[in-house]
Design a protein around this motif. Structure first.
Motif, PDB file in Angstrom:
ATOM      1  N   ALA A 385      -7.027   7.874  15.324  1.00 37.68           N
ATOM      2  CA  ALA A 385      -6.839   9.253  14.878  1.00 37.68           C
ATOM      3  C   ALA A 385      -5.934   9.327  13.648  1.00 37.68           C
ATOM      4  N   ALA A 386      -4.930   8.450  13.583  1.00 34.87           N
ATOM      5  CA  ALA A 386      -4.013   8.471  12.439  1.00 34.87           C
ATOM      6  C   ALA A 386      -4.745   7.990  11.176  1.00 34.87           C
ATOM      7  N   GLY A 387      -5.611   7.009  11.358  1.00 30.80           N
ATOM      8  CA  GLY A 387      -6.444   6.553  10.255  1.00 30.80           C
ATOM      9  C   GLY A 387      -5.783   5.550   9.330  1.00 30.80           C
ATOM     10  N   PRO A 388      -6.589   4.759   8.608  1.00 27.94           N
ATOM     11  CA  PRO A 388      -6.084   3.669   7.757  1.00 27.94           C
ATOM     12  C   PRO A 388      -5.124   4.148   6.671  1.00 27.94           C
ATOM     13  N   ALA A 389      -5.353   5.311   6.138  1.00 27.69           N
ATOM     14  CA  ALA A 389      -4.496   5.767   5.022  1.00 27.69           C
ATOM     15  C   ALA A 389      -3.057   5.947   5.485  1.00 27.69           C
ATOM     16  N   PHE A 390      -2.923   6.431   6.714  1.00 30.52           N
ATOM     17  CA  PHE A 390      -1.573   6.621   7.260  1.00 30.52           C
ATOM     18  C   PHE A 390      -0.820   5.288   7.312  1.00 30.52           C
ATOM     19  N   PHE A 391      -1.499   4.264   7.813  1.00 24.81           N
ATOM     20  CA  PHE A 391      -0.811   2.971   7.964  1.00 24.81           C
ATOM     21  C   PHE A 391      -0.573   2.306   6.608  1.00 24.81           C
ATOM     22  N   GLY A 392      -1.509   2.553   5.661  1.00 22.33           N
ATOM     23  CA  GLY A 392      -1.300   2.059   4.298  1.00 22.33           C
ATOM     24  C   GLY A 392      -0.034   2.668   3.710  1.00 22.33           C
ATOM     25  N   ALA A 393       0.122   3.962   3.895  1.00 22.15           N
ATOM     26  CA  ALA A 393       1.298   4.653   3.372  1.00 22.15           C
ATOM     27  C   ALA A 393       2.574   4.145   4.054  1.00 22.15           C
ATOM     28  N   ALA A 394       2.484   3.899   5.369  1.00 18.15           N
ATOM     29  CA  ALA A 394       3.654   3.425   6.109  1.00 18.15           C
ATOM     30  C   ALA A 394       4.059   2.027   5.628  1.00 18.15           C
ATOM     31  N   ALA A 395       3.056   1.166   5.418  1.00 21.59           N
ATOM     32  CA  ALA A 395       3.357  -0.189   4.934  1.00 21.59           C
ATOM     33  C   ALA A 395       4.030  -0.117   3.572  1.00 21.59           C
ATOM     34  N   ALA A 396       3.496   0.739   2.713  1.00 22.38           N
ATOM     35  CA  ALA A 396       4.053   0.864   1.357  1.00 22.38           C
ATOM     36  C   ALA A 396       5.487   1.384   1.412  1.00 22.38           C
ATOM     37  N   ALA A 397       5.732   2.322   2.317  1.00 18.68           N
ATOM     38  CA  ALA A 397       7.077   2.908   2.422  1.00 18.68           C
ATOM     39  C   ALA A 397       8.095   1.847   2.832  1.00 18.68           C
ATOM     40  N   ILE A 398       7.720   0.993   3.745  1.00 20.44           N
ATOM     41  CA  ILE A 398       8.665  -0.052   4.182  1.00 20.44           C
ATOM     42  C   ILE A 398       8.831  -1.094   3.076  1.00 20.44           C
ATOM     43  N   ARG A 399       7.718  -1.354   2.399  1.00 17.82           N
ATOM     44  CA  ARG A 399       7.808  -2.325   1.290  1.00 17.82           C
ATOM     45  C   ARG A 399       8.811  -1.821   0.238  1.00 17.82           C
ATOM     46  N   THR A 400       8.798  -0.544  -0.020  1.00 17.90           N
ATOM     47  CA  THR A 400       9.685   0.025  -1.039  1.00 17.90           C
ATOM     48  C   THR A 400      11.123   0.186  -0.532  1.00 17.90           C
ATOM     49  N   ALA A 430       1.725   1.353  16.425  1.00 18.38           N
ATOM     50  CA  ALA A 430       1.274   0.259  15.564  1.00 18.38           C
ATOM     51  C   ALA A 430       2.280  -0.899  15.553  1.00 18.38           C
ATOM     52  N   LEU A 431       3.553  -0.564  15.652  1.00 19.79           N
ATOM     53  CA  LEU A 431       4.580  -1.604  15.519  1.00 19.79           C
ATOM     54  C   LEU A 431       4.963  -2.258  16.843  1.00 19.79           C
ATOM     55  N   THR A 432       4.809  -1.500  17.953  1.00 21.05           N
ATOM     56  CA  THR A 432       5.316  -2.033  19.235  1.00 21.05           C
ATOM     57  C   THR A 432       4.272  -2.048  20.357  1.00 21.05           C
ATOM     58  N   ALA A 433       3.092  -1.484  20.096  1.00 23.18           N
ATOM     59  CA  ALA A 433       2.044  -1.392  21.126  1.00 23.18           C
ATOM     60  C   ALA A 433       2.485  -0.495  22.281  1.00 23.18           C
ATOM     61  N   ARG A 434       3.487   0.314  22.044  1.00 20.60           N
ATOM     62  CA  ARG A 434       3.966   1.264  23.072  1.00 20.60           C
ATOM     63  C   ARG A 434       4.244   2.613  22.430  1.00 20.60           C
ATOM     64  N   ARG A 435       4.295   3.650  23.257  1.00 18.24           N
ATOM     65  CA  ARG A 435       4.602   4.985  22.742  1.00 18.24           C
ATOM     66  C   ARG A 435       6.020   5.425  23.119  1.00 18.24           C
ATOM     67  N   ASP A 436       6.729   4.528  23.826  1.00 16.09           N
ATOM     68  CA  ASP A 436       8.138   4.814  24.124  1.00 16.09           C
ATOM     69  C   ASP A 436       8.931   3.525  23.921  1.00 16.09           C
ATOM     70  N   GLY A 437      10.241   3.647  23.978  1.00 15.67           N
ATOM     71  CA  GLY A 437      11.047   2.439  23.813  1.00 15.67           C
ATOM     72  C   GLY A 437      12.270   2.719  22.976  1.00 15.67           C
ATOM     73  N   LEU A 456       1.284  -3.144   9.965  1.00 13.06           N
ATOM     74  CA  LEU A 456       0.749  -1.866   9.462  1.00 13.06           C
ATOM     75  C   LEU A 456      -0.449  -2.111   8.524  1.00 13.06           C
ATOM     76  N   GLU A 457      -0.326  -3.149   7.743  1.00  8.89           N
ATOM     77  CA  GLU A 457      -1.416  -3.412   6.775  1.00  8.89           C
ATOM     78  C   GLU A 457      -2.703  -3.781   7.483  1.00  8.89           C
ATOM     79  N   ARG A 458      -2.550  -4.453   8.599  1.00  8.53           N
ATOM     80  CA  ARG A 458      -3.726  -4.821   9.392  1.00  8.53           C
ATOM     81  C   ARG A 458      -4.556  -3.581   9.749  1.00  8.53           C
ATOM     82  N   LEU A 459      -3.875  -2.444   9.858  1.00  9.09           N
ATOM     83  CA  LEU A 459      -4.552  -1.211  10.293  1.00  9.09           C
ATOM     84  C   LEU A 459      -4.940  -0.326   9.117  1.00  9.09           C
TER      85      LEU A 459
END
Ligand code: GLU
Ligand code: ZN
Length: 461
Positions: A385-400, A430-437, A456-459
């Protein structure tokens, strides 16, 4: 009402491991002594040579120490005190308060059955009570080994006030003459138990309800020896949730089991404090505070139900209260041996508030230092539902922005228009395979930004 003269004791038989019931008995006696600034003694009732094992003694001392229930003075072992018991028995013999009984166990059993059959409560029939010397010699000549019985029948009645059950009254005729020395010459439980309490100056005994019917016998013995018996309080049984006696089947574990699983002593003592002892103290307390709040008048007569869920509630609070160093110590067996000290400390600090038991750390060790576990169905849907663009943006944000969490989330928000749970849930999945923690930012620092970016890039395509 405080009195520094209070002396209590714990008097286990080392014939098995301590379980919650024994631990509660030890705890209550310890709390009472500490509350009053008195003494708490440890006595090992190891007169049953066959069933008593030194390793159980060692284990129970380790268990008490682990719980924080230290004892005062030397440990007394009943197996070393035969001479003391012998002397007291001699005294009773000279006073004519005991007599040899030559009945065999089989004869006693037959008599018991016939009394029961005719609807009478079973008690010693008095067969040997008035034998003369000739009759005794004849019994001995048959090879019979006598026990010694206490003449209780003359005494009328025994009355005492139990700290939990209130006024008690027993007719001596109902008690019957009872054995104080076994055929092998050893002192019977009733005897050595009350004698040692009196000789050690024990003022208060809190013990299991199963001993309530022993108490009148013990008071008779103390009176005959002109010793001061303690005040007794008989603690209600601990039962399972369904009211049946707590057993292994209900997950009743030994203290060793619980310790090995990672239960914390603080969780256990807080749970036990409220089992059969009503209290308006609802916080997680240390032993000193529990002692201050302990009141034998608040011991409850009805059975105390053990609820494993309640123990878990205390455990969560106790884990929560661990310092980072204690948390690390607690979960260290679960951490990879290769982990450097700084990462291990950081990991324990981030994680421990999310764990019930150290084994729960295994999943997070995998998430942070190993391969990402598989997503469940809900997680898979969330990612789709979040879609590839979301994870692309997240990966880029951490990279920066690396581990600058504020900047990372601001960048993702700007790029994707997602915020709040809309942003965090798929990211966490995406990062932990869990929704809590635990908090995400320190987790990412621990797993390293590079590894987070890879996940994140994998997704993202
Ligand atoms: N050894 C006894 C028991 O473990 C002691 C009972 C008592 O505390 O007096 O049951
Ligand atoms: Zn007899």
């Amino acid at each position: 009402m405080s009195s520094t003269g209070t002396i209590t004791r714990f008097a286990p038989s080392p014939t098995g491991e301590l379980h919650l019931g024994n631990a509660r008995t030890a705890l209550f006696n310890w709390l009472l002594a500490r509350r009053d600034g008195g003494r708490f003694l440890l006595r090992i009732e190891d007169t049953d040579a066959e069933r008593s094992k030194p390793e159980f003694t060692k284990q129970l001392m380790a268990d008490l120490t682990w719980l924080g229930l230290g004892w005062d003075g030397e440990v007394i072992a009943q197996s070393q005190r035969g001479a003391v018991y012998r002397e007291a028995l001699d005294k009773l013999e000279r006073a004519g308060r005991v007599y040899p009984c030559y009945c065999t166990p089989l004869e006693i059993e037959v008599s018991r059955k016939s009394q029961l059959a005719s609807g009478r409560p079973p008690r010693y029939a008095g067969t040997c009570r008035n034998l003369n010397d000739t009759q005794r010699a004849a019994k001995l000549a048959e090879g019979r080994k006598p026990t010694l019985r206490f003449r209780s029948t003359e005494a009328g009645r025994v009355e005492f006030v139990d700290l939990v059950h209130g006024e008690q009254r027993f007719e001596c005729a109902d008690i019957g003459d009872f054995i104080v020395q076994r055929a092998d010459g050893s002192a019977a439980f009733f005897f050595s138990n009350v004698l040692d309490d009196a000789l050690s100056g024990v003022t208060t005994v809190l013990r299991g309800e199963d001993h309530l019917s022993n108490t009148p016998r013990q008071l008779l013995i103390a009176m005959a020896l002109e010793l001061r018996a303690p005040t007794y309080g008989h603690l209600s049984l601990i039962t399972a949730a369904d009211g049946s006696p707590l057993s292994k089947r209900h997950g009743a574990k030994s203290l060793r089991d619980l310790r090995e699983q990672g239960y914390l002593p603080k969780a256990l003592v807080n749970h036990l404090f409220r089992l059969g002892h009503s209290s308006d103290l609802h916080d997680l307390l240390d032993l000193q505070a529990l002692a201050a709040g302990f009141n034998p008048a608040h011991l409850v007569r009805s059975p105390a139900r053990f609820d494993p869920v309640q123990l878990e509630v205390w455990q969560r609070q106790a884990v929560h209260a661990l310092s980072p160093a204690e948390a690390l110590e607690w979960m260290r067996p679960q951490l990879p041996a290769s982990l450097d000290a700084a990462s291990a400390s950081a990991f324990a600090a981030v994680l421990h508030q999310n764990l019930l038991l150290p084994t729960d750390a295994a999943f997070w060790v995998q998430v942070v230092f190993g391969e990402l576990p598989a997503h469940d169905a809900e997680g898979t849907a969330l990612i789709a539902a979040a879609g590839p663009a979301f994870f692309g943006a997240a990966a880029a944000a951490i990279r920066t922005h690396g581990t600058d969490w504020k900047a990372v989330t601001a960048a993702i928000r700007e790029q994707t228009g997602r915020k709040g749970p809309e942003l965090f849930k798929p990211l966490r999945q995406a990062l932990t395979a869990r929704r809590d923690g635990p908090e995400l930012a320190p987790l990412i620092a621990l797993m390293t930004p590079a590894r987070a970016i890879a996940r994140l890039e994998r997704l993202s395509s």
